[in-house]
Motif scaffolding. Sequence first.
Motif, short mmCIF file in Angstrom:
data_model
loop_
_atom_site.label_atom_id
_atom_site.label_comp_id
_atom_site.label_asym_id
_atom_site.label_seq_id
_atom_site.Cartn_x
_atom_site.Cartn_y
_atom_site.Cartn_z
N ARG A 43 -4.10 12.39 -23.28
CA ARG A 43 -3.02 13.10 -23.98
C ARG A 43 -1.68 12.44 -23.68
N GLN A 44 -1.69 11.14 -23.52
CA GLN A 44 -0.48 10.45 -23.08
C GLN A 44 0.69 10.70 -24.01
N GLU A 45 0.41 10.88 -25.30
CA GLU A 45 1.51 11.10 -26.23
C GLU A 45 2.25 12.40 -25.93
N GLU A 46 1.63 13.30 -25.15
CA GLU A 46 2.29 14.56 -24.81
C GLU A 46 3.04 14.46 -23.48
N GLN A 47 2.85 13.38 -22.76
CA GLN A 47 3.50 13.24 -21.45
C GLN A 47 4.91 12.69 -21.62
N ALA A 48 5.78 13.11 -20.73
CA ALA A 48 7.16 12.65 -20.77
C ALA A 48 7.24 11.18 -20.37
N LEU A 77 19.20 6.68 -27.03
CA LEU A 77 18.29 7.78 -27.39
C LEU A 77 18.59 8.35 -28.77
N GLN A 78 19.78 8.12 -29.28
CA GLN A 78 20.10 8.56 -30.63
C GLN A 78 19.23 7.87 -31.67
N HIS A 79 18.65 6.74 -31.29
CA HIS A 79 17.85 5.95 -32.23
C HIS A 79 16.36 5.99 -31.88
N CYS A 80 15.96 6.98 -31.08
CA CYS A 80 14.55 7.15 -30.72
C CYS A 80 14.03 8.46 -31.31
N PRO A 81 12.73 8.53 -31.61
CA PRO A 81 12.18 9.79 -32.13
C PRO A 81 12.23 10.87 -31.06
N PRO A 82 12.39 12.13 -31.45
CA PRO A 82 12.37 13.22 -30.46
C PRO A 82 11.03 13.23 -29.71
N LEU A 91 9.89 3.01 -17.54
CA LEU A 91 10.92 2.04 -17.90
C LEU A 91 12.12 2.28 -16.99
N ALA A 92 12.72 1.22 -16.51
CA ALA A 92 13.91 1.34 -15.66
C ALA A 92 15.04 0.51 -16.24
N VAL A 93 16.27 1.00 -16.06
CA VAL A 93 17.47 0.28 -16.50
C VAL A 93 18.32 0.07 -15.26
N PRO A 138 -0.24 2.09 -17.00
CA PRO A 138 -0.51 2.02 -18.44
C PRO A 138 0.79 2.20 -19.24
N GLN A 139 0.94 1.40 -20.28
CA GLN A 139 2.17 1.46 -21.06
C GLN A 139 2.25 2.77 -21.85
N HIS A 140 3.32 3.50 -21.65
CA HIS A 140 3.58 4.71 -22.43
C HIS A 140 3.91 4.30 -23.86
N ARG A 141 3.45 5.07 -24.83
CA ARG A 141 3.62 4.68 -26.23
C ARG A 141 5.10 4.59 -26.63
N LEU A 142 5.98 5.34 -25.92
CA LEU A 142 7.40 5.33 -26.26
C LEU A 142 8.19 4.24 -25.55
N GLN A 143 7.54 3.59 -24.58
CA GLN A 143 8.28 2.58 -23.79
C GLN A 143 8.87 1.48 -24.66
N PRO A 144 8.10 0.82 -25.54
CA PRO A 144 8.70 -0.26 -26.34
C PRO A 144 9.76 0.25 -27.32
#
Length: 295
Positions: free
Chosen positions: A89-94, A112-117, A141-143, A273-279
């Motif tokens: 259920r990775q798509e449900e994880q933060a 974040l203004q340009h990312c899906p909710p 992901l780290a900045v 494992p790469q989170h789907r939102l990371q890229p």
Amino acid sequence: MPINHRQVEIFRAIMEAGSLTAAAQALHSSQPTLSRELARMEERLGLRLFNRGAVKLTPTAAALRLYEGVQAHYRGLRHIQDQALALARQEEQALEVLALPALAHALLPQALQHCPPAPLTITPAENPWLDQWMSEQRFDLAVAESHHAPSGCHLEVVADLDEVVVLPAGHPLLAQPSLDLADLAGQPFISLASNDPYRQGIDQAFAHAGIQRIQRLQTHSAVAVCALVQAGLGLSIVNPLTARACAGPGLHWRPLRHSIPFTVSLIFPSHRPQHRLQPILAAALRSALRAHQSC
């Protein structure tokens, strides 16, 4: 010969049900079958697990100790199962994002203004905790401000910027479109903390140029530096992202002709494992930094 999984299941069912009859019902089996398997298990272990009375089985001390180990085993299996379901259920994880506080304040909101909710956790952290959490793969992901990736991570430098001067409204130096270090001589100066690498670079630049400032205030946060400048308590040199994010009627910034580099990097965990939102977020951060560089 070792005991088998079926025998362990029968032992666990008897311990939890309290009798062979109830255990047989729970396992959809027969009492004689369970009795035979229990006897084989005791023989293979060389232990008496139950005292057999006329009405019920009473577990021995050995059975109670063995049951503790069996329960620990099943708890471990449940934990593994829960982790597997969570991965499914990775798509449900933060998405877990680590960022230096200055970047969490000045860069992430724009990206974040340009990312899906989507569920997202942002953890602002200073070094050495930031490096420790990255080394432990506790992020997606780290900045950060670095040219070097922590152990177990890979790094992408996305911007090489220059620090800028921040000044309060009405300051005479605002009449100049850009400033040099010499323009700040004798000025009340608000510094970052003494162990901050950017503070150390700024101090070295002034020392090398032989320029004296009036240094009375210091703080760990670039955002706090800007708030102190806005209050008219002095001027400072900070990263351009924070300067632009904090700029307003009471706070202004000017380019510094002496280059004090400010690097922004994206850091990715190598063993997670790469989170789907990371890229998606990484692309938005790159875009936000390109917009800053074009200003």
